[in-house]
Design a protein around this motif. Structure first.
Motif, mmCIF file in Angstrom:
data_model
loop_
_atom_site.group_PDB
_atom_site.id
_atom_site.type_symbol
_atom_site.label_atom_id
_atom_site.label_comp_id
_atom_site.label_asym_id
_atom_site.label_seq_id
_atom_site.Cartn_x
_atom_site.Cartn_y
_atom_site.Cartn_z
ATOM 1 N N ARG A 167 0.833 -1.203 0.000
ATOM 2 C CA ARG A 167 0.000 0.000 0.000
ATOM 3 C C ARG A 167 0.874 1.262 0.000
ATOM 4 O O ARG A 167 0.639 2.197 -0.772
ATOM 5 C CB ARG A 167 -0.909 -0.009 1.224
ATOM 6 N N LEU A 168 1.886 1.292 0.872
ATOM 7 C CA LEU A 168 2.767 2.450 0.928
ATOM 8 C C LEU A 168 3.542 2.591 -0.376
ATOM 9 O O LEU A 168 3.691 3.695 -0.908
ATOM 10 C CB LEU A 168 3.736 2.321 2.105
ATOM 11 N N LEU A 169 4.008 1.476 -0.914
ATOM 12 C CA LEU A 169 4.721 1.514 -2.188
ATOM 13 C C LEU A 169 3.813 2.036 -3.295
ATOM 14 O O LEU A 169 4.225 2.842 -4.130
ATOM 15 C CB LEU A 169 5.234 0.116 -2.542
ATOM 16 N N ALA A 170 2.552 1.603 -3.271
ATOM 17 C CA ALA A 170 1.591 2.045 -4.287
ATOM 18 C C ALA A 170 1.344 3.549 -4.184
ATOM 19 O O ALA A 170 1.222 4.241 -5.199
ATOM 20 C CB ALA A 170 0.282 1.282 -4.140
ATOM 21 N N LEU A 171 1.273 4.059 -2.964
ATOM 22 C CA LEU A 171 1.049 5.498 -2.777
ATOM 23 C C LEU A 171 2.244 6.309 -3.266
ATOM 24 O O LEU A 171 2.079 7.359 -3.891
ATOM 25 C CB LEU A 171 0.762 5.795 -1.311
ATOM 26 N N LEU A 188 -4.380 -0.139 -6.533
ATOM 27 C CA LEU A 188 -4.698 1.037 -5.734
ATOM 28 C C LEU A 188 -6.046 1.616 -6.153
ATOM 29 O O LEU A 188 -6.876 1.973 -5.307
ATOM 30 C CB LEU A 188 -3.598 2.091 -5.885
ATOM 31 N N GLU A 189 -6.291 1.704 -7.457
ATOM 32 C CA GLU A 189 -7.576 2.220 -7.939
ATOM 33 C C GLU A 189 -8.726 1.344 -7.481
ATOM 34 O O GLU A 189 -9.809 1.841 -7.124
ATOM 35 C CB GLU A 189 -7.548 2.330 -9.466
ATOM 36 N N ASP A 244 -8.760 -0.494 -4.722
ATOM 37 C CA ASP A 244 -8.937 -0.257 -3.286
ATOM 38 C C ASP A 244 -9.659 1.061 -3.019
ATOM 39 O O ASP A 244 -10.529 1.144 -2.147
ATOM 40 C CB ASP A 244 -7.572 -0.232 -2.587
ATOM 41 N N VAL A 245 -9.280 2.096 -3.777
ATOM 42 C CA VAL A 245 -9.894 3.407 -3.589
ATOM 43 C C VAL A 245 -11.328 3.412 -4.098
ATOM 44 O O VAL A 245 -12.200 4.120 -3.569
ATOM 45 C CB VAL A 245 -9.056 4.490 -4.306
ATOM 46 N N GLY A 246 -11.579 2.645 -5.161
ATOM 47 C CA GLY A 246 -12.905 2.605 -5.762
ATOM 48 C C GLY A 246 -13.152 3.725 -6.742
ATOM 49 O O GLY A 246 -14.291 4.154 -6.935
ATOM 50 N N ALA A 247 -12.065 4.217 -7.358
ATOM 51 C CA ALA A 247 -12.195 5.295 -8.341
ATOM 52 C C ALA A 247 -11.027 5.222 -9.316
ATOM 53 O O ALA A 247 -9.933 4.756 -8.978
ATOM 54 C CB ALA A 247 -12.194 6.665 -7.648
ATOM 55 N N ALA A 248 -11.277 5.686 -10.539
ATOM 56 C CA ALA A 248 -10.204 5.785 -11.531
ATOM 57 C C ALA A 248 -9.366 7.017 -11.211
ATOM 58 O O ALA A 248 -9.882 8.136 -11.168
ATOM 59 C CB ALA A 248 -10.790 5.883 -12.926
ATOM 60 N N THR A 256 -7.298 15.311 -6.845
ATOM 61 C CA THR A 256 -7.649 15.558 -5.448
ATOM 62 C C THR A 256 -6.937 14.569 -4.530
ATOM 63 O O THR A 256 -6.395 14.936 -3.477
ATOM 64 C CB THR A 256 -9.169 15.448 -5.251
ATOM 65 N N TYR A 257 -6.919 13.310 -4.946
ATOM 66 C CA TYR A 257 -6.267 12.252 -4.168
ATOM 67 C C TYR A 257 -4.768 12.522 -4.044
ATOM 68 O O TYR A 257 -4.172 12.295 -2.987
ATOM 69 C CB TYR A 257 -6.533 10.912 -4.847
ATOM 70 N N LEU A 258 -4.170 13.034 -5.121
ATOM 71 C CA LEU A 258 -2.734 13.301 -5.110
ATOM 72 C C LEU A 258 -2.371 14.327 -4.041
ATOM 73 O O LEU A 258 -1.374 14.155 -3.318
ATOM 74 C CB LEU A 258 -2.287 13.810 -6.486
ATOM 75 N N MET A 259 -3.138 15.391 -3.931
ATOM 76 C CA MET A 259 -2.848 16.412 -2.919
ATOM 77 C C MET A 259 -2.889 15.812 -1.519
ATOM 78 O O MET A 259 -2.031 16.115 -0.682
ATOM 79 C CB MET A 259 -3.848 17.568 -3.037
#
Length: 293
Positions: A4-8, A41-42, A44-48, A65-68
């Motif tokens: 998860r951390l690597l994906a972020l 990751l997408e 898990d988040v449930g969004a593109a 928005t997610y990036l910020m």
């Protein structure tokens, strides 16, 4: 590092550079592995988070928005890890952008002391005389001279250095030594990043004199301008520190030393709106102290 951390971290870099492969390489991942991590990751988040084409990937509105939010979390995590260690030890990688001359003459000679203080920290010097793109190139702190191209950038003033003119003794013996700024009209003045304009302004005793010079030779790096002046190709403008070694060795001498040719502000620049990485802050503090001393 968990997935998860690597994906972020991968998402953060891919969002900035617009390319999964480039972002993956920075983290030691193959292109297929990077793509799988982003897809997971997408899910898990449930969004593109990205729009994909054959040529590039771009952030969706949700991705932007997610990036910020993610970058703030990663920066806070980095800060928390640093504080939790309680030893002042820095880890990871700090990427420093710097002009060529400043790297060779000011930063590299001082690096041994900083690296000895932080043996677990990896340092990447991105050396160039152009203004780098801090975001897409992943630079944590950029050392820059003169006016900043982005007035909204987060910046810290390090030092102000006088701009000087220098030439080789051989050049001056052959062409004569300028006694007044107007004499430069009959000389070759090398155009370089230290003074990219062919018009120079001089100040003395409240007077301001502007002179347009012969820019027969233009060079895109300051080290090239200094080297050209040493071999007698003309008069070079530079910061005082850039020519210090050559002046002390007698390879160059000051031209019009009684006239003020302005100064060059040295600034540490960080990505606007982004939390400053502890290693970038520590490096900047170290450099500021060294330069003042």
């Amino acid at each position: 590092m968990n997935d998860r951390l690597l994906a972020l971290k991968l998402f953060s870099r891919a969002g900035r550079v617009g390319n999964f492969s480039s972002a993956g390489r920075e983290l030691g991942l193959s292109q297929p592995s990077a793509s799988r991590l982003i897809a997971a990751l997408e899910a898990d988040v449930g969004a593109a988070l990205f729009s994909r084409t054959t040529r590039a990937v771009t952030l969706t509105d949700a991705g932007a928005t997610y990036l910020m939010r993610v970058e703030a979390i990663l920066a806070a995590l980095d800060e928390a890890d640093h504080e939790a260690r309680g030893t002042g030890e820095l880890r990871g990688v700090v990427r420093v952008g710097t002009p060529i001359s400043f790297a060779l003459r000011e930063i590299i000679p001082r690096l041994p002391a900083f690296m000895k203080q932080h043996p677990a920290l990896k340092i990447e010097l991105r050396v160039t005389d152009r203004y780098p793109d801090l975001v897409t190139e992943g630079i944590d702190v950029s050392i820059q001279f003169g006016a900043l191209p982005d007035s909204s950038a987060t910046a810290r003033k390090l030092i102000r250095q006088p701009r000087i003119l220098t030439a080789s003794p051989d050049y001056l013996r052959e062409r004569g030594t300028p006694a007044m700024p107007s004499d430069l009209a009959h000389h070759v003045v090398i155009i370089s990043p230290a003074h990219p304009s062919p018009t120079f302004s001089f100040r003395k005793d409240g007077r301001v004199v502007s002179v347009r010079v012969d820019g027969q030779l233009a060079i895109t790096i300051n080290e090239g301008a200094i080297a050209s002046a040493v071999v007698g190709l003309g008069i070079a403008a530079s910061s005082e520190s850039s020519a210090r070694a050559e002046l002390e060795a007698g390879e160059l001498v000051r031209v019009l030393p009684d006239w003020d040719v302005g100064s060059m502000e040295v600034t540490a620049v960080f990505v606007s709106g982004k939390t400053i990485k502890p290693a970038a802050r520590a490096f900047t503090d170290f450099l500021a102290t060294e330069l003042r001393n």
